[in-house]
Motif scaffolding. Sequence first.
Motif, PDB file in Angstrom:
ATOM      1  N   PHE A  12       7.396   4.959  -1.998  1.00  0.00           N
ATOM      2  CA  PHE A  12       5.991   5.254  -1.721  1.00  0.00           C
ATOM      3  C   PHE A  12       5.121   4.599  -2.780  1.00  0.00           C
ATOM      4  O   PHE A  12       5.286   4.840  -3.987  1.00  0.00           O
ATOM      5  CB  PHE A  12       5.763   6.764  -1.707  1.00  0.00           C
ATOM      6  N   ASP A  13       4.211   3.749  -2.327  1.00  0.00           N
ATOM      7  CA  ASP A  13       3.271   3.071  -3.221  1.00  0.00           C
ATOM      8  C   ASP A  13       1.962   3.865  -3.205  1.00  0.00           C
ATOM      9  O   ASP A  13       1.199   3.819  -2.236  1.00  0.00           O
ATOM     10  CB  ASP A  13       3.045   1.639  -2.750  1.00  0.00           C
ATOM     11  N   VAL A  14       1.721   4.601  -4.281  1.00  0.00           N
ATOM     12  CA  VAL A  14       0.550   5.478  -4.324  1.00  0.00           C
ATOM     13  C   VAL A  14      -0.731   4.664  -4.321  1.00  0.00           C
ATOM     14  O   VAL A  14      -1.722   5.020  -3.667  1.00  0.00           O
ATOM     15  CB  VAL A  14       0.615   6.388  -5.565  1.00  0.00           C
ATOM     16  N   SER A  15      -0.741   3.540  -5.043  1.00  0.00           N
ATOM     17  CA  SER A  15      -1.974   2.756  -5.171  1.00  0.00           C
ATOM     18  C   SER A  15      -2.419   2.183  -3.822  1.00  0.00           C
ATOM     19  O   SER A  15      -3.618   2.132  -3.524  1.00  0.00           O
ATOM     20  CB  SER A  15      -1.785   1.638  -6.194  1.00  0.00           C
ATOM     21  N   ASN A  29      -1.253   3.371  -0.839  1.00  0.00           N
ATOM     22  CA  ASN A  29      -1.048   4.384   0.200  1.00  0.00           C
ATOM     23  C   ASN A  29      -0.147   3.839   1.307  1.00  0.00           C
ATOM     24  O   ASN A  29      -0.424   3.945   2.507  1.00  0.00           O
ATOM     25  CB  ASN A  29      -2.387   4.850   0.786  1.00  0.00           C
ATOM     26  N   SER A  30       0.962   3.243   0.906  1.00  0.00           N
ATOM     27  CA  SER A  30       1.872   2.624   1.862  1.00  0.00           C
ATOM     28  C   SER A  30       3.307   2.915   1.468  1.00  0.00           C
ATOM     29  O   SER A  30       3.603   3.305   0.333  1.00  0.00           O
ATOM     30  CB  SER A  30       1.649   1.106   1.926  1.00  0.00           C
ATOM     31  N   LEU A  31       4.188   2.717   2.423  1.00  0.00           N
ATOM     32  CA  LEU A  31       5.625   2.887   2.206  1.00  0.00           C
ATOM     33  C   LEU A  31       6.286   1.516   2.222  1.00  0.00           C
ATOM     34  O   LEU A  31       5.956   0.654   3.044  1.00  0.00           O
ATOM     35  CB  LEU A  31       6.231   3.766   3.303  1.00  0.00           C
ATOM     36  N   ILE A  32       7.223   1.313   1.301  1.00  0.00           N
ATOM     37  CA  ILE A  32       7.936   0.038   1.181  1.00  0.00           C
ATOM     38  C   ILE A  32       9.368   0.265   1.634  1.00  0.00           C
ATOM     39  O   ILE A  32      10.041   1.184   1.163  1.00  0.00           O
ATOM     40  CB  ILE A  32       7.901  -0.481  -0.269  1.00  0.00           C
ATOM     41  N   ALA A  33       9.821  -0.555   2.559  1.00  0.00           N
ATOM     42  CA  ALA A  33      11.176  -0.436   3.100  1.00  0.00           C
ATOM     43  C   ALA A  33      11.874  -1.782   3.035  1.00  0.00           C
ATOM     44  O   ALA A  33      11.226  -2.831   3.104  1.00  0.00           O
ATOM     45  CB  ALA A  33      11.137   0.063   4.542  1.00  0.00           C
ATOM     46  N   GLU A  34      13.184  -1.752   2.881  1.00  0.00           N
ATOM     47  CA  GLU A  34      14.017  -2.948   2.938  1.00  0.00           C
ATOM     48  C   GLU A  34      15.093  -2.724   3.981  1.00  0.00           C
ATOM     49  O   GLU A  34      15.657  -1.624   4.073  1.00  0.00           O
ATOM     50  CB  GLU A  34      14.646  -3.253   1.577  1.00  0.00           C
TER      51      GLU A  34
END
Length: 883
Positions: free
Chosen positions: A317-320, A322-327
Amino acid sequence: MPIFRSEEMVLCQFFLQSEASYACVSELGELGLVQFKDLNPNVNAFQRKFVNEVRRCEEMERKLRYTEKEIRKEKLKLHDQGENPRAPAPKEMVDLEAKFEKIESELREVNTNNEALKKNFQELSELKEVMTKTQMFFMAHGEDLHSIVDDAHRAMGQEDTGIVTATQGSVQLGFVAGVIPREKVPGFERLLWFACRGNVFLRHESIYQALEDPVSGDPVYKDVFIIFFQGEQLKNKVKKICEGFKASLYPCPETPQERDEMLRGVNTRLEDLKTVLSQTADHRHRVLVGAQKEIRTWIIKLEKIKAIYHTLNMFNFDVSQNSLIAECWCPSSALNEVRTALKNGELLSGSTVPSIVQMMQTKKKPPTFFQTNKFTKGFQAIVDAYGVASYTEVNPALYTIITFPFLFAIMFGDAGHGIIMFAFGLFMILNEKKFTRQRSDNEIWNTFLGGRYIITLMGLFSIYTGMIYNDIFSKSANIFGSAWRMGDYNETTTLSEYEEYTLDPIYFFRNGTPYPFGIDPMWQPAKNKIAFLNSLKMKLAVIVGISQMLFGICLSLFNHLHFRKYLSIFVEFIPEVIFLGCLFMYLVGLIFYKWVTFDASESQCAPALLIQYINMFMFSSKLPNSTASSGALVPCSQVTFYPNQQTLQYVFVICAVLSAPVLLLVKPLVLRSRHNRKMLLSGRAPGVKSTEALIPNEVTAEQVNPAFQKDEEDGNVKADGNTVSRSVNSEDEEVPHNGPTSIFLVEEEEDDFEFGEVFIHQAIHTIEFCLGCISHTASYLRLWALSLAHAQLSEVLWQMVFSLSLKMDIAYIGGIAVFALWFAWANLTIAVLLLMEGLSAFLHTLRLHWVEFQSKFYEGDGVNFAPFTFKELLKMDSLEDLK
């Protein structure tokens, strides 16, 4: 070709907006072509972002499991209508929770009331039985308690029973009545006797109608008892004993009028309870029927929600932002489908910020993924059971489709048995939709159904080899006319006149044209049939085995070319071909040369291949007209039989012997030389990285290119303003670009070279290959052995069972005997020859592919592609399948 090699995989990185992440993952689950990586391996499961949502799903799952259990208890079936509902939106979880809570609370309330009513009904039923049995007891013995004691005194035949009788004065006797489980009656009776010292009188009688347990619903068998005693002390003892044995005591009036009145009241209340219980059962049934229609849809929806949140917990979770990072890994051919699925998720969620998909470069091996269908799935499963193919390695499943049923058919060669097997497989194929929907719990049947295409091909190939062997239920078919003629044989002569004969081509082979297809039927009753078939099938087994091993070595060439291991072509592939070709393909050549060159007139001098082969290795080949050490001439079958045979064999043996050291030594030495040259060119020890000037006035990279700099905080390298960033888990390297992914599969020796390990590995490979060529060739002789065993067993069954009925000449009874013996023969054929022999041939074929064939080129150290998909959820019959 996707089946020849695994699909090309790419490692992708997704940047998903929080409000769109759920819908995007749902769409990817419906697509089923993406395998996500866990970017939080060190985070506890209870500390992840969506743990509360997962807990809510598990709570709803518990409620649905309870509802499903009640439905099955009501003996209602969960019908699969092929529904596939979409995963509901997160806001719909509240509605589902409320719905499940309402159903569970209603069912629990109904069950609690029903249990209480059933318990009350059981107690009243027991009271009714107590009243009835007690009334019958007093009617039989009279209402006077003293006369009952006198009867007991006489029945026991004791002068001093300890119970005061009526002749000794008036006494006050009491009694209690109740019910007790039937299995506890003997112990209950003994304890009463010893604890009360024989001062009580017990009578019991069975309740013939089973009572229903109010909790489990199981039948319970009980006995009614009545105990007479004297005094309060004995009364207290009796009650404690009844309590210890969990016996139920019921009030029983002393007068018959009161008992009759109580019995009428009990009957009235029982009738009322039956009405209430019936209404309660109807209400419960209506609730369960309503849940039955929707529960499968609810289960699929709930499991999809739970799977989505489990997957989201693998993201960062990227707070800055407001997104989710997936691989994730996905096939490169499916990238457009993945992007389309993400766009659909954005539309469903109403998000205005698009998701970002970028490719990554990695040194890690991707998972292996093969696109299979219902036909190739079974053969791929056979290969995967040995080991999953390495990424982009040659896939043996493509060739197994043909070689597996063919090798099986060589051992199982009977056209009659093949027809039965083919018909069974074809029957399963034609009805596969129906059988798949039924979802049987029979594991054996599911195994047959899953391998229906394999069974069909095995039967089809068995028909072919059975025609080659001319073997149909151990009998032969004379379709084209035999090329053999015996004495005064003509078209009307029956073979029964020549039941004992030996076929000799010099005397009996009159026609120059052999039987057009397969073995001549005249060999079937011949005395030398086994000798002839022994030689033929053994040579065929050697030819097939060596050919398949050579084919496996040739497939290794495609692996070497694909992985650009050009050194392995020269120091592994070529020596292996030379070793196998000079020693074993030469043997195959000798077999064909013998078949083509020598006829019946030269059979006495036909070469003995085994002795010729031994002489080849011992360099002791004999020339024609040479003499042995005893002075006698060497038999013509043991001398050389073509020009320059001795010289050619010497060359073959020497080449094979020299190929072994090349296979053992050259590759480790070349790799060591490359490693040493690399270290010399680098001018430093392996693993040392210099970041400071080592000599005065050293020119650094920053001085040559001012745009080159290194970020000391996150370790990222910047060159010309372009960032090459690390992966989230710092194991892979990611480069933002729009082109296809580059996957670098780096050999271990390039990073950490150990000459000892490389040499030992190569020595093991050399020993395994050289000895394996010998042992594997011998192993292929199982094709010959099992083929002969199957044919002989089939012939024994025919002669010892069914043929007996054909020799009977009994009026009327003969038809019954023929049918009985045919029935026994048919059952033995299916049970022994088709099932047991078929399983044996299947296992031997499995071993030949795994060990003898695949060991020549197949590594099988890959990892199967496990995509995030909802397809498996649709195959669930119950929530119990998740346990």
